[in-house]
Motif scaffolding. Structure first.
Motif, PDB file in Angstrom:
ATOM      1  N   GLY A  87       0.660  -1.306   0.012  1.00 42.22           N
ATOM      2  CA  GLY A  87       0.013  -0.057   0.031  1.00 42.22           C
ATOM      3  C   GLY A  87       0.890   1.422   0.135  1.00 42.22           C
ATOM      4  O   GLY A  87       1.903   1.058   0.274  1.00 42.22           O
ATOM      5  N   LEU A  88       0.333   2.392  -0.269  1.00 36.58           N
ATOM      6  CA  LEU A  88       0.944   3.784  -0.228  1.00 36.58           C
ATOM      7  C   LEU A  88       0.223   4.384   1.108  1.00 36.58           C
ATOM      8  O   LEU A  88      -1.110   4.470   1.122  1.00 36.58           O
ATOM      9  N   TRP A  89       1.041   4.800   2.010  1.00 33.57           N
ATOM     10  CA  TRP A  89       0.808   5.286   3.279  1.00 33.57           C
ATOM     11  C   TRP A  89       1.041   6.804   3.380  1.00 33.57           C
ATOM     12  O   TRP A  89       2.253   7.154   3.397  1.00 33.57           O
ATOM     13  N   PRO A  90       0.031   7.699   3.682  1.00 33.04           N
ATOM     14  CA  PRO A  90       0.328   8.962   4.017  1.00 33.04           C
ATOM     15  C   PRO A  90       1.128   9.051   5.509  1.00 33.04           C
ATOM     16  O   PRO A  90       0.659   8.193   6.269  1.00 33.04           O
ATOM     17  N   GLU A  91       2.068   9.761   5.722  1.00 36.36           N
ATOM     18  CA  GLU A  91       2.629   9.964   6.999  1.00 36.36           C
ATOM     19  C   GLU A  91       2.500  11.474   7.463  1.00 36.36           C
ATOM     20  O   GLU A  91       2.668  12.386   6.672  1.00 36.36           O
ATOM     21  N   ALA A  92       2.508  11.436   8.901  1.00 34.38           N
ATOM     22  CA  ALA A  92       2.159  12.859   9.475  1.00 34.38           C
ATOM     23  C   ALA A  92       3.523  13.521   9.764  1.00 34.38           C
ATOM     24  O   ALA A  92       4.550  12.676   9.710  1.00 34.38           O
ATOM     25  N   PRO A  93       3.807  14.850   9.747  1.00 40.63           N
ATOM     26  CA  PRO A  93       4.833  15.311   9.869  1.00 40.63           C
ATOM     27  C   PRO A  93       5.444  14.988  11.426  1.00 40.63           C
ATOM     28  O   PRO A  93       6.870  14.714  11.739  1.00 40.63           O
ATOM     29  N   GLN A  94       4.626  14.746  12.511  1.00 38.85           N
ATOM     30  CA  GLN A  94       5.082  14.072  13.492  1.00 38.85           C
ATOM     31  C   GLN A  94       3.955  13.458  14.335  1.00 38.85           C
ATOM     32  O   GLN A  94       2.908  13.738  13.993  1.00 38.85           O
ATOM     33  N   GLY A  95       3.889  12.345  15.309  1.00 35.95           N
ATOM     34  CA  GLY A  95       2.925  11.658  15.874  1.00 35.95           C
ATOM     35  C   GLY A  95       2.296  10.628  14.632  1.00 35.95           C
ATOM     36  O   GLY A  95       2.868  10.344  14.024  1.00 35.95           O
ATOM     37  N   ARG A  96       1.265  10.342  15.112  1.00 31.91           N
ATOM     38  CA  ARG A  96       0.447   9.349  14.346  1.00 31.91           C
ATOM     39  C   ARG A  96      -0.089   9.812  12.956  1.00 31.91           C
ATOM     40  O   ARG A  96      -0.403  10.816  12.829  1.00 31.91           O
ATOM     41  N   PRO A  97       0.148   8.715  11.991  1.00 35.71           N
ATOM     42  CA  PRO A  97      -0.314   9.314  10.495  1.00 35.71           C
ATOM     43  C   PRO A  97      -1.895   9.440  10.537  1.00 35.71           C
ATOM     44  O   PRO A  97      -2.470   8.823  11.437  1.00 35.71           O
ATOM     45  N   PRO A  98      -2.061   9.996   9.338  1.00 32.71           N
ATOM     46  CA  PRO A  98      -3.701  10.022   9.229  1.00 32.71           C
ATOM     47  C   PRO A  98      -4.230   8.564   8.711  1.00 32.71           C
ATOM     48  O   PRO A  98      -3.565   7.786   8.236  1.00 32.71           O
ATOM     49  N   GLN A  99      -5.281   8.046   9.118  1.00 30.47           N
ATOM     50  CA  GLN A  99      -5.967   6.916   8.755  1.00 30.47           C
ATOM     51  C   GLN A  99      -7.536   6.955   9.007  1.00 30.47           C
ATOM     52  O   GLN A  99      -8.005   7.796   9.641  1.00 30.47           O
ATOM     53  N   TRP A 100      -8.046   6.273   8.456  1.00 32.15           N
ATOM     54  CA  TRP A 100      -9.420   5.876   8.472  1.00 32.15           C
ATOM     55  C   TRP A 100     -10.401   7.052   8.269  1.00 32.15           C
ATOM     56  O   TRP A 100     -11.335   7.433   9.022  1.00 32.15           O
ATOM     57  N   CYS A 101      -9.853   8.083   7.321  1.00 29.26           N
ATOM     58  CA  CYS A 101     -10.680   9.260   6.934  1.00 29.26           C
ATOM     59  C   CYS A 101     -11.918   9.145   6.374  1.00 29.26           C
ATOM     60  O   CYS A 101     -12.923   9.977   6.448  1.00 29.26           O
ATOM     61  N   ALA A 102     -12.214   7.980   5.639  1.00 31.63           N
ATOM     62  CA  ALA A 102     -13.608   7.753   5.062  1.00 31.63           C
ATOM     63  C   ALA A 102     -13.640   6.128   4.455  1.00 31.63           C
ATOM     64  O   ALA A 102     -12.482   5.791   4.503  1.00 31.63           O
ATOM     65  N   ILE A 103     -14.696   5.371   4.582  1.00 31.29           N
ATOM     66  CA  ILE A 103     -14.729   4.062   4.233  1.00 31.29           C
ATOM     67  C   ILE A 103     -15.595   3.992   2.818  1.00 31.29           C
ATOM     68  O   ILE A 103     -15.686   2.997   2.293  1.00 31.29           O
ATOM     69  N   GLU A 104     -16.293   5.110   2.487  1.00 25.02           N
ATOM     70  CA  GLU A 104     -16.924   5.315   1.197  1.00 25.02           C
ATOM     71  C   GLU A 104     -16.409   6.561   0.546  1.00 25.02           C
ATOM     72  O   GLU A 104     -16.219   7.332   1.153  1.00 25.02           O
ATOM     73  N   PRO A 105     -16.514   6.704  -1.215  1.00 23.14           N
ATOM     74  CA  PRO A 105     -17.146   5.442  -1.697  1.00 23.14           C
ATOM     75  C   PRO A 105     -16.011   4.138  -1.754  1.00 23.14           C
ATOM     76  O   PRO A 105     -14.943   4.500  -1.586  1.00 23.14           O
ATOM     77  N   ARG A 106     -16.588   3.053  -1.971  1.00 23.23           N
ATOM     78  CA  ARG A 106     -15.757   1.842  -2.020  1.00 23.23           C
ATOM     79  C   ARG A 106     -15.284   1.785  -3.626  1.00 23.23           C
ATOM     80  O   ARG A 106     -15.821   1.990  -4.564  1.00 23.23           O
ATOM     81  N   PRO A 107     -14.247   0.884  -3.508  1.00 22.29           N
ATOM     82  CA  PRO A 107     -13.764   0.672  -4.696  1.00 22.29           C
ATOM     83  C   PRO A 107     -14.610  -0.361  -5.697  1.00 22.29           C
ATOM     84  O   PRO A 107     -15.211  -1.031  -5.086  1.00 22.29           O
ATOM     85  N   THR A 108     -14.609   0.047  -6.893  1.00 17.41           N
ATOM     86  CA  THR A 108     -15.523  -0.629  -7.827  1.00 17.41           C
ATOM     87  C   THR A 108     -14.880  -1.905  -8.284  1.00 17.41           C
ATOM     88  O   THR A 108     -13.623  -2.346  -8.141  1.00 17.41           O
ATOM     89  N   GLN A 109     -15.611  -2.722  -9.071  1.00 13.82           N
ATOM     90  CA  GLN A 109     -15.182  -3.906  -9.563  1.00 13.82           C
ATOM     91  C   GLN A 109     -14.082  -3.702 -10.594  1.00 13.82           C
ATOM     92  O   GLN A 109     -12.778  -4.024 -10.730  1.00 13.82           O
TER      93      GLN A 109
END
Length: 234
Positions: A87-109
């Motif tokens: 995967g490609l993961w965004p990192e924060a300047p310091q502290g915990r990285p961003p995550q789970w900002c949204a679960i939709e829209p979902r990937p399509t077929q």
């Protein structure tokens, strides 16, 4: 902001991708995975850089996974795999990285089909979008476009050949990667080693401009003189 990120990634001139997906054949229909379920809190923080996590598939596929009829990465039904994109993961300047900002829209077929030979696990494609990608793009296709540009810009070392080198070290792997990817300094190539000293992943570290930058000490991993083993899966 998200449009700027995608435009910046597009500035990377793609090079021919190395044949890490051996004879990959995308099936005519892919069963949609269950929707990703957050395994932690929503964290919305500024992005300070990125990590491209690249897994060594034979190590992941040891044991029961190779016999799972629903596991494309390991059961050889669509091909054999060397390095694959975790995967490609965004990192924060310091502290915990961003995550789970949204679960939709979902990937399509179509998203699954387009990226299956890069990440041959449908549920992981959905998971990576929801946990990481939703914090840097509005839609799955934007996130996967950036990930695929970075992936296709790499020439990945031949893990099978490296595994046969006497006295193999983590430094040998870093040397093989940087020799094939002149834009990467050694400090940008992190290595993850599992139990028994076997290679699990590469962590490739990028700045906000999507150019290689030095990894943190944690992402960089073992020193160059650390002995390394690579499971060939044969």
């Amino acid at each position: 902001m998200r449009r700027t990120l995608i435009a910046a990634a597009a500035l990377l001139a793609p090079l021919p991708a190395s044949a890490q997906a051996y004879q990959c054949r995308v099936p005519p229909k892919i069963a949609m995975p269950e929707q990703a379920r957050p395994d932690g809190p929503r964290i919305s923080t500024p992005i300070g850089g990125y990590t491209l996590a690249v897994s060594w598939s034979p190590e992941f596929c040891r044991g029961a996974r190779a016999r799972d009829p629903d596991n494309y990465q390991c059961n050889t039904r669509i091909g054999r795999f060397g390095f694959v994109l975790h995967g490609l993961w965004p990192e924060a300047p310091q502290g915990r990285p961003p995550q789970w900002c949204a679960i939709e829209p979902r990937p399509t077929q179509e998203d699954l089909r387009r990226n299956l030979c890069m990440t041959p696990v449908p549920w992981l494609i959905e998971h990576e979008w929801a946990k990481h990608g939703s914090c840097m793009a509005r839609r799955p296709e934007g996130y996967f476009k950036v990930a695929s540009i970075l992936w296709n810009s790499l020439t990945l070392p031949e893990g099978d050949r490296l595994s046969r080198k006497a006295g193999l070290t983590v430094g040998d792997l870093r040397s093989a990667f940087t020799a094939a990817n002149a834009a990467f300094p050694r400090a940008s190539v992190g290595v993850v080693v599992g139990n028994g000293g076997y290679l699990r992943e590469l962590y490739l570290c990028y700045g906000r401009d999507f150019l290689p930058r030095a990894c943190s000490a944690r992402s960089f991993g073992p020193k160059d003189d650390t002995p390394l083993k690579i499971w060939r899966g044969l």
